[in-house]
Motif scaffolding. Structure first.
Motif, PDB file in Angstrom:
ATOM      1  N   THR A 207       0.787  -1.069   0.030  1.00 48.14           N
ATOM      2  CA  THR A 207      -0.243  -0.185   0.005  1.00 48.14           C
ATOM      3  C   THR A 207       0.875   1.175   0.034  1.00 48.14           C
ATOM      4  OG1 THR A 207       0.041   0.112   2.347  1.00 48.14           O
ATOM      5  CG2 THR A 207      -1.634  -1.203   1.425  1.00 48.14           C
ATOM      6  N   VAL A 208       0.223   2.656  -0.202  1.00 42.28           N
ATOM      7  CA  VAL A 208       1.043   3.649  -0.152  1.00 42.28           C
ATOM      8  C   VAL A 208       1.524   3.947   1.212  1.00 42.28           C
ATOM      9  CG1 VAL A 208       0.638   6.265  -0.200  1.00 42.28           C
ATOM     10  CG2 VAL A 208      -0.358   4.774  -2.060  1.00 42.28           C
ATOM     11  N   SER A 209       0.998   3.612   2.065  1.00 44.06           N
ATOM     12  CA  SER A 209       1.482   3.891   3.699  1.00 44.06           C
ATOM     13  C   SER A 209       2.537   2.945   3.991  1.00 44.06           C
ATOM     14  CB  SER A 209       0.324   3.650   4.432  1.00 44.06           C
ATOM     15  OG  SER A 209      -0.282   2.480   4.431  1.00 44.06           O
ATOM     16  N   GLY A 210       2.536   1.606   3.380  1.00 43.76           N
ATOM     17  CA  GLY A 210       3.489   0.572   3.775  1.00 43.76           C
ATOM     18  C   GLY A 210       4.805   1.140   2.800  1.00 43.76           C
ATOM     19  N   ARG A 211       4.660   1.595   1.498  1.00 45.14           N
ATOM     20  CA  ARG A 211       5.680   2.133   0.749  1.00 45.14           C
ATOM     21  C   ARG A 211       6.254   3.246   1.398  1.00 45.14           C
ATOM     22  NH1 ARG A 211       7.202  -2.480  -1.906  1.00 45.14           N
ATOM     23  NH2 ARG A 211       6.204  -2.753  -3.853  1.00 45.14           N
ATOM     24  N   GLN A 212       5.663   4.008   1.992  1.00 44.69           N
ATOM     25  CA  GLN A 212       6.064   5.065   2.637  1.00 44.69           C
ATOM     26  C   GLN A 212       6.890   4.844   3.905  1.00 44.69           C
ATOM     27  OE1 GLN A 212       5.817   8.333   1.426  1.00 44.69           O
ATOM     28  NE2 GLN A 212       7.545   8.829   2.954  1.00 44.69           N
ATOM     29  N   GLN A 213       6.599   3.880   4.647  1.00 44.01           N
ATOM     30  CA  GLN A 213       7.217   3.128   5.636  1.00 44.01           C
ATOM     31  C   GLN A 213       8.651   2.517   5.379  1.00 44.01           C
ATOM     32  OE1 GLN A 213       5.086   0.685   8.870  1.00 44.01           O
ATOM     33  NE2 GLN A 213       3.452   0.704   7.372  1.00 44.01           N
ATOM     34  N   LEU A 214       8.538   2.017   4.137  1.00 44.88           N
ATOM     35  CA  LEU A 214       9.818   1.328   3.639  1.00 44.88           C
ATOM     36  C   LEU A 214      10.811   2.578   3.368  1.00 44.88           C
ATOM     37  CD1 LEU A 214       8.607  -1.620   1.630  1.00 44.88           C
ATOM     38  CD2 LEU A 214       9.894  -1.655   3.995  1.00 44.88           C
ATOM     39  N   VAL A 215      10.301   3.713   2.666  1.00 41.82           N
ATOM     40  CA  VAL A 215      11.127   4.776   2.306  1.00 41.82           C
ATOM     41  C   VAL A 215      11.919   5.313   3.390  1.00 41.82           C
ATOM     42  CG1 VAL A 215      11.053   7.117   1.294  1.00 41.82           C
ATOM     43  CG2 VAL A 215      10.051   5.271  -0.013  1.00 41.82           C
ATOM     44  N   GLU A 216      10.928   5.445   4.657  1.00 43.70           N
ATOM     45  CA  GLU A 216      11.469   6.081   5.831  1.00 43.70           C
ATOM     46  C   GLU A 216      12.720   5.259   6.485  1.00 43.70           C
ATOM     47  OE1 GLU A 216       8.080   6.651   8.077  1.00 43.70           O
ATOM     48  OE2 GLU A 216       7.283   8.467   6.885  1.00 43.70           O
ATOM     49  N   LEU A 217      12.182   3.887   6.181  1.00 45.63           N
ATOM     50  CA  LEU A 217      13.140   3.001   6.836  1.00 45.63           C
ATOM     51  C   LEU A 217      14.650   3.079   6.012  1.00 45.63           C
ATOM     52  CD1 LEU A 217      12.958   0.666   8.865  1.00 45.63           C
ATOM     53  CD2 LEU A 217      12.755  -0.888   7.331  1.00 45.63           C
ATOM     54  N   VAL A 218      14.698   3.221   4.752  1.00 43.30           N
ATOM     55  CA  VAL A 218      15.700   3.437   3.960  1.00 43.30           C
ATOM     56  C   VAL A 218      16.432   4.730   4.258  1.00 43.30           C
ATOM     57  CG1 VAL A 218      16.768   3.539   1.643  1.00 43.30           C
ATOM     58  CG2 VAL A 218      14.901   1.935   2.131  1.00 43.30           C
ATOM     59  N   ALA A 219      15.656   5.781   4.365  1.00 43.07           N
ATOM     60  CA  ALA A 219      16.207   7.182   4.630  1.00 43.07           C
ATOM     61  C   ALA A 219      17.129   7.213   5.906  1.00 43.07           C
ATOM     62  CB  ALA A 219      15.227   8.076   4.776  1.00 43.07           C
ATOM     63  N   GLU A 220      16.423   6.468   6.779  1.00 44.13           N
ATOM     64  CA  GLU A 220      17.221   6.195   8.336  1.00 44.13           C
ATOM     65  C   GLU A 220      18.630   5.538   8.109  1.00 44.13           C
ATOM     66  OE1 GLU A 220      16.748   4.123  12.640  1.00 44.13           O
ATOM     67  OE2 GLU A 220      15.009   4.270  11.158  1.00 44.13           O
ATOM     68  N   GLN A 221      18.663   4.580   7.131  1.00 41.02           N
ATOM     69  CA  GLN A 221      19.883   3.942   6.989  1.00 41.02           C
ATOM     70  C   GLN A 221      20.927   4.785   6.041  1.00 41.02           C
ATOM     71  OE1 GLN A 221      21.131   0.675   7.888  1.00 41.02           O
ATOM     72  NE2 GLN A 221      19.172   0.449   9.242  1.00 41.02           N
ATOM     73  N   ALA A 222      20.371   5.602   5.426  1.00 38.26           N
ATOM     74  CA  ALA A 222      21.145   6.300   4.331  1.00 38.26           C
ATOM     75  C   ALA A 222      21.878   7.656   5.094  1.00 38.26           C
ATOM     76  CB  ALA A 222      20.203   6.926   3.288  1.00 38.26           C
ATOM     77  N   TYR A 223      21.319   7.910   6.323  1.00 45.06           N
ATOM     78  CA  TYR A 223      22.132   8.881   7.205  1.00 45.06           C
ATOM     79  C   TYR A 223      21.944  10.336   6.503  1.00 45.06           C
ATOM     80  CZ  TYR A 223      24.778   5.664   9.936  1.00 45.06           C
ATOM     81  OH  TYR A 223      25.159   4.557  10.782  1.00 45.06           O
ATOM     82  N   ALA A 246      15.731   2.561  -2.625  1.00 44.00           N
ATOM     83  CA  ALA A 246      14.366   3.532  -2.469  1.00 44.00           C
ATOM     84  C   ALA A 246      13.769   3.733  -3.788  1.00 44.00           C
ATOM     85  CB  ALA A 246      15.005   4.794  -1.850  1.00 44.00           C
ATOM     86  N   VAL A 247      14.600   3.779  -4.607  1.00 39.63           N
ATOM     87  CA  VAL A 247      14.030   4.088  -6.115  1.00 39.63           C
ATOM     88  C   VAL A 247      12.822   3.186  -6.604  1.00 39.63           C
ATOM     89  CG1 VAL A 247      14.595   4.238  -8.563  1.00 39.63           C
ATOM     90  CG2 VAL A 247      16.195   5.308  -7.007  1.00 39.63           C
ATOM     91  N   PRO A 248      12.660   2.186  -6.417  1.00 38.00           N
ATOM     92  CA  PRO A 248      11.559   1.191  -7.029  1.00 38.00           C
ATOM     93  C   PRO A 248      10.351   1.509  -6.081  1.00 38.00           C
ATOM     94  CG  PRO A 248      13.497  -0.276  -6.658  1.00 38.00           C
ATOM     95  CD  PRO A 248      13.777   1.197  -6.108  1.00 38.00           C
ATOM     96  N   LEU A 249      10.444   2.283  -4.777  1.00 35.01           N
ATOM     97  CA  LEU A 249       9.392   2.382  -3.939  1.00 35.01           C
ATOM     98  C   LEU A 249       8.729   3.860  -4.176  1.00 35.01           C
ATOM     99  CD1 LEU A 249      11.272   1.667  -0.732  1.00 35.01           C
ATOM    100  CD2 LEU A 249       9.682   0.124  -1.912  1.00 35.01           C
ATOM    101  N   PHE A 250       9.290   4.744  -4.989  1.00 37.92           N
ATOM    102  CA  PHE A 250       8.719   6.037  -5.217  1.00 37.92           C
ATOM    103  C   PHE A 250       7.664   5.874  -6.216  1.00 37.92           C
ATOM    104  CE2 PHE A 250      13.341   7.526  -3.989  1.00 37.92           C
ATOM    105  CZ  PHE A 250      12.998   7.625  -2.677  1.00 37.92           C
ATOM    106  N   SER A 251       6.810   6.929  -5.969  1.00 40.80           N
ATOM    107  CA  SER A 251       5.704   6.974  -7.059  1.00 40.80           C
ATOM    108  C   SER A 251       4.847   8.497  -6.935  1.00 40.80           C
ATOM    109  CB  SER A 251       4.655   6.125  -6.595  1.00 40.80           C
ATOM    110  OG  SER A 251       3.933   6.149  -5.314  1.00 40.80           O
ATOM    111  N   LYS A 252       3.752   8.654  -7.583  1.00 36.87           N
ATOM    112  CA  LYS A 252       3.243   9.824  -7.695  1.00 36.87           C
ATOM    113  C   LYS A 252       2.755  10.177  -6.097  1.00 36.87           C
ATOM    114  CE  LYS A 252      -1.314   8.347  -9.217  1.00 36.87           C
ATOM    115  NZ  LYS A 252      -2.459   8.488 -10.041  1.00 36.87           N
TER     116      LYS A 252
END
Length: 529
Positions: A207-223, A246-252
């Motif tokens: 879901t959109v909220s699920g993908r957003q959670q993953l992006v935030e997870l990656v952002a934390e790892q990316a410092y 993160a790239v495959p997770l991005f969308s409109k």
């Protein structure tokens, strides 16, 4: 005195004949347990007999499991295989997490047949109790030996997707997500990639909220909250790997704004000084590719004008002015400027995407002289492009099938995509005012339908634009400096699909227990069942 084969068969018969009263023959089961102390024949029989009556003697459960484990560690590979094959029969009730833990440790075997048996056994108990099996796996991932941890993560990354929906319930997926976040507190680079593969495959995170959670997870790892040290190869590597995940997770609906902003403010200014973690990697091109892939999904940016200005200045670095003329009409310089087509495609695309958000940037934010200079550069680049596009079309004319699969022709096909893309984007920017309506597919990205190298052109201005073309604004009159020869050009050696998951170097992520690039500290081996 060791138990004999005859005694094992006799006591097996007693238990088999007892049927409902089998629990009354504890001594007979004890004889079978003692079979693990015998020779190879006795051990093979014990490996089969112990699990068969295991559920009838709960008071001997620990002794029975330990006896089977002794057989799982026997020197005779055939005995080990038999013992491992029967392990799922011990996975009942409260014993299941322990059996899962044991099987996870057994993943460290170097025997391929044994390894397959362990995998099958784990999948078998997964279907009995997924939550309990995951408990055993994550215990070893968090606390086990390096080899066990590595193989347990790989097991999850390859096998979870094969399990049916009734096994991977939302509750089970939530548990995987929670435990994976614990693991991500201290991981190597390769582990991070595998864990993201696991999480991005979970149905509950589609879901959109699920993908957003993953992006935030990656952002934390990316410092992303820290400044980037361009001289630190580990930091650069971490950023690249995280962004790639993160790239495959991005969308409109799931925006890349935080990553694009970081690239604009911290990476682009250091582009020429970035230290590559892999010697043969064109680090600058990979950064530009990532920025280009993210730019269409960027939301509202706080410092849009400043970041566009930075991209504009960086683009100018790769868009040379025409060479000066000498009095005799020849070029005054010894060499024509090198045109970095791969770099320019990425930069133009990113500028074009972000420029949509501030369409008056080139007309209102850039002074007239600067805009004139930019258009001279665009014109010079565009004329060189036309020469190369014609040369590439001639070289590929009539080639189909296997002929297009040679290394040389593959490069030419991609080069044609690059030059066509740049051509489309330059035409847009030459409109008055500049337009941002055309769309192109980045040269390294797959397209749904590809005609043979785009050779079926209908006009000399064939492009990959998907926007209905109007008659483009004419190019401005050439500057007094004439172009006598097309400039030489350069396509990146790594012009094909982006691939950046080197597996030999490890770590560089969250580290508190020595799991950095130097690997985790060695621990003493031995059974910790």
């Amino acid at each position: 005195m060791a138990v004999t084969v005859e005694e094992l068969y006799r006591n097996y018969g007693i238990l088999a004949d007892a049927k409902d009263s089998v629990a009354q023959h504890k001594d007979a089961y004890q004889v079978i347990l003692d079979g693990v102390k015998g020779g190879p024949k006795e051990k093979r029989l014990a490996a089969q007999f112990i699990p068969k009556f295991f559920k009838s003697f709960p008071e001997l459960a620990d002794a029975a499991i330990n006896a089977q484990l002794d057989l799982c560690e026997d020197e005779d590979v055939s005995i080990r295989r038999q013992a491992i094959k029967e392990l799922p029969q011990f996975a009942a009730g409260e014993n299941l997490p322990r059996v899962a833990d044991i099987l996870t440790q057994l993943l460290q075997t170097d025997d391929s047949a044994e390894f397959n048996l362990v995998n099958n056994a784990l999948l078998s108990i997964f279907k009995m109790d997924a939550r309990g099996t995951l408990g055993g796996l994550f215990t070893q991932i968090l606390q086990g030996e390096d080899i066990v941890r590595e193989r347990a993560i790989k097991f999850l990354s390859t096998k979870l997707k094969t399990l049916p929906e009734e096994v991977l319930t939302k509750e089970v997926e939530d548990y995987i997500f929670t435990e994976s976040k614990r693991v991500l507190e201290d991981v190597t680079g390769e582990e991070f990639v595998l864990l993201m593969k696991i999480l991005s495959g979970l149905k509950s995170l589609q879901t959109v909220s699920g993908r957003q959670q993953l992006v935030e997870l990656v952002a934390e790892q990316a410092y992303l909250e820290q400044h980037l040290n361009p001289a630190d190869a580990d930091s650069v590597d971490r950023l690249l790997q995280c962004t790639r995940q993160a790239v495959p997770l991005f969308s409109k609906n799931v925006h890349s704004t935080r990553f694009v902003t970081y690239f604009c403010e911290h990476v682009m200014s250091n582009l020429s000084t970035l230290t590559s973690p892999v010697a043969e990697l064109d680090i600058q091109l990979e950064v530009l590719k990532l920025l280009a892939e993210m730019s269409p999904f960027c939301g509202d940016m706080d410092k849009l004008e400043a970041n566009l200005s930075m991209l504009f200045e960086k683009l100018l670095e790769y868009m040379p002015l025409p060479p000066e003329e000498a009095e005799n009409g020849e070029n005054a310089g010894n060499e024509e400027p090198k045109l970095q087509f791969s770099y320019v495609e990425c930069l133009l695309y990113s500028f074009h995407q972000l420029g949509k958000k501030l369409p008056d940037f080139l007309t209102d934010k850039v002074n007239a002289e600067r805009l004139k200079d930019f258009k001279i550069r665009l014109q010079y680049f565009a004329r060189g492009l036309q020469v190369y596009i014609r040369q590439l079309r001639v070289a590929l004319q009539g080639k189909t099938g296997d002929a297009l699969k040679t290394d040389e022709n593959k490069i030419k096909v991609v080069a044609l995509k690059i030059t066509n893309n740049i051509n489309v984007l330059i035409k847009d920017l030459f409109h008055n005012p500049p337009s941002y309506k055309s769309t192109v597919t980045l040269s390294w990205k797959p397209v749904q339908k590809v005609e043979a190298a785009g050779l079926k052109r209908t006009t000399s201005d064939d492009t990959t634009s998907s926007t209905p073309s109007k008659k483009p604004s004419p190019l401005p009159k050439r500057d007094s400096r004439q172009i006598y020869n097309p400039p030489s050009g350069k396509y990146s050696g790594s012009i094909g699909n982006f691939s950046y998951e080197h597996e030999e170097q490890r770590g560089g992520f969250r580290g508190g227990r020595g799991r950095g690039w130097g690997g985790r500290g060695n621990r003493s081996r031995g059974r910790i069942y």
